[in-house]
Design a protein around this motif. Structure first.
Motif, mmCIF file in Angstrom:
data_model
loop_
_atom_site.group_PDB
_atom_site.id
_atom_site.type_symbol
_atom_site.label_atom_id
_atom_site.label_comp_id
_atom_site.label_asym_id
_atom_site.label_seq_id
_atom_site.Cartn_x
_atom_site.Cartn_y
_atom_site.Cartn_z
ATOM 1 N N VAL A 342 0.847 -1.194 0.000
ATOM 2 C CA VAL A 342 0.000 0.000 0.000
ATOM 3 C C VAL A 342 0.882 1.242 0.000
ATOM 4 O O VAL A 342 1.847 1.328 0.781
ATOM 5 C CB VAL A 342 -0.916 0.029 1.240
ATOM 6 N N ILE A 343 0.550 2.194 -0.855
ATOM 7 C CA ILE A 343 1.189 3.500 -0.809
ATOM 8 C C ILE A 343 0.158 4.535 -0.407
ATOM 9 O O ILE A 343 -1.011 4.448 -0.800
ATOM 10 C CB ILE A 343 1.835 3.883 -2.163
ATOM 11 N N GLY A 344 0.585 5.493 0.403
ATOM 12 C CA GLY A 344 -0.327 6.562 0.810
ATOM 13 C C GLY A 344 0.441 7.773 1.278
ATOM 14 O O GLY A 344 1.654 7.707 1.548
ATOM 15 N N ASN A 345 -0.234 8.888 1.354
ATOM 16 C CA ASN A 345 0.371 10.082 1.940
ATOM 17 C C ASN A 345 0.764 9.795 3.382
ATOM 18 O O ASN A 345 0.080 9.058 4.100
ATOM 19 C CB ASN A 345 -0.610 11.253 1.882
ATOM 20 N N ARG A 346 1.839 10.380 3.828
ATOM 21 C CA ARG A 346 2.377 10.065 5.151
ATOM 22 C C ARG A 346 1.366 10.359 6.263
ATOM 23 O O ARG A 346 1.360 9.681 7.303
ATOM 24 C CB ARG A 346 3.659 10.863 5.405
ATOM 25 N N HIS A 347 0.501 11.376 6.061
ATOM 26 C CA HIS A 347 -0.418 11.759 7.139
ATOM 27 C C HIS A 347 -1.608 10.803 7.267
ATOM 28 O O HIS A 347 -2.333 10.853 8.257
ATOM 29 C CB HIS A 347 -0.935 13.184 6.913
ATOM 30 N N LEU A 348 -1.821 9.922 6.280
ATOM 31 C CA LEU A 348 -2.941 8.987 6.353
ATOM 32 C C LEU A 348 -2.579 7.827 7.281
ATOM 33 O O LEU A 348 -1.491 7.261 7.196
ATOM 34 C CB LEU A 348 -3.288 8.461 4.960
#
Length: 379
Positions: A342-348
């Motif tokens: 999974v890739i996501g924005n760090r704040h998620l």
């Protein structure tokens, strides 16, 4: 929160998809209410009116107007499925609404066209161009949205592609735009699908209007592509929430023996992924393409590797409900020892959801904006 919509056409039970316990969001907004009440009170379509509904969120418009047997066009499988479920919840036959996806040809002409403004204005542009041959000077065209989702470019698109507009007063932070057909307008062909050359490759990437980052490679996908795994034992790889299919395309390169499965709830996304995959591999590689509610149509324990860049918004609503649903589905579909990346924005806060579902997880790579997390299914 009440899930009953009360408008001039009646009272209806409506639910969102994906379903969540203790849902705090309604399946409609004030723009839906404003449009339906205005239609009943001021425009009063005759019983035989041909009505087209475009971008109905969860079926509020289609359910309320079911007596007219409207056509409803959407790029969202979840929207269509919610419409089916909401018709059934109100004791209405599914065939009372004709559900069309965004790439299907329209037929005939329409007396009323009701459009909810989509998040992606390129989609609205493409839809207006497709609609032109099915409008007459007597067609009443109503565009509805919450004020915060109605930038000036909406009016410019309507006046460039349809004709002159007038605007309602605001009501509950919602507004209606009325457009009239100008038969003298010269409307260009749709600029979609658009394409670009994928950097450091010879691949021409095709993107329909509602595809995320349709004009160039976005920075999140670029980071993900740099770290995609190569697993010699991977037989089935899923690009979950595939968009234009770039992740699955490069995964196919790195895993030459695997079958690729491309999944998205957007009809335009899956069509783009199919075009891009076959342009590169022709019929030499095995692949499937599925428009649906995530992995609902996949058998349990049927995948070795799932690659996911989950959306953190649904239409104009920001939230994690889609991501959480995809993670739960991945847990069911992975084989023993299978991996979810999974890739996501760090704040998620994806880490906490993955920890609860899978237990141990590890960070594959991180930069100032994104983090890639890997989990391994151990049943």
């Amino acid at each position: 929160m009440s899930n009953r919509l009360s408008v001039a056409q009646g009272e209806f039970e409506l639910n969102r998809l994906p379903k969540r316990p203790r849902e705090l969001l309604r399946a409609w907004d004030a723009a839906d209410e404003y449009l339906l009440n205005t239609l009943a009170e001021e425009l009063n379509p005759p019983d035989a009116a041909q009505i087209l509904i475009v971008n109905d969120g969860f079926g509020a418009l289609a359910v309320a107007l079911n007596a007219f047997r409207p056509d409803a066009m959407s790029d969202s499988y979840l929207s269509q499925q919610a419409t089916r479920l909401n018709l059934a919840a109100n004791g209405l036959p599914e065939q009372s609404v004709s559900l069309l996806h965004s790439l299907e040809p329209l037929e005939g002409v329409f007396d009323r066209v009701l459009i909810k403004v989509p998040k992606t204005l390129a989609l609205l542009e493409d839809q207006l161009i497709r609609l032109r041959p099915h409008l007459t000077p007597s067609t009443r065209i109503i565009v509805a949205g919450m004020i915060k989702t109605l930038p000036p470019s909406v009016w410019k698109l309507l006046e460039r592609l349809v004709g002159p507009t007038t605007t309602s007063l605001a009501r509950k932070k919602a507004r209606l735009i009325f457009a009239s057909l100008d038969t003298g307008l010269i409307v260009p062909p749709s600029p979609y699908p658009a394409s670009y050359r994928l950097e450091n490759t010879d691949y021409l990437i095709s993107n329909h209007a509602n595809v995320f980052s349709r004009d160039s490679l976005d920075i999140g996908t670029r980071f993900f592509l740099q770290h995609l795994p190569s697993r010699q034992d991977a037989c089935d790889i899923i690009d979950l929430g595939c968009g234009n299919g770039l992740v699955g395309l490069i995964a196919a390169e790195r895993n030459p023996e695997a079958t690729l499965h491309f999944v998205d709830e957007s009809f335009m996304a899956v069509a783009s992924a199919r075009d891009n995959f076959y342009r590169v591999f022709g019929q030499q590689r095995a692949a499937t393409f599925c428009v649906g509610d995530g992995l609902m149509n996949f058998e349990s324990e049927s995948a070795d590797l799932i690659l996911c860049n989950p959306p953190f918004h649904q239409q104009n609503t920001v939230g994690d409900q889609i991501a959480v649903s995809l993670f739960k589905q991945s847990h069911r579909v992975l084989r023993q020892g299978g991996e979810l990346w999974v890739i996501g924005n760090r704040h998620l806060d994806y880490h906490s959801y993955l920890a609860r579902l899978f237990g141990a997880h590890s960070v594959v790579a991180t930069n100032s904006k994104f983090v890639i997390v890997k989990t391994v299914l151990m049943r």
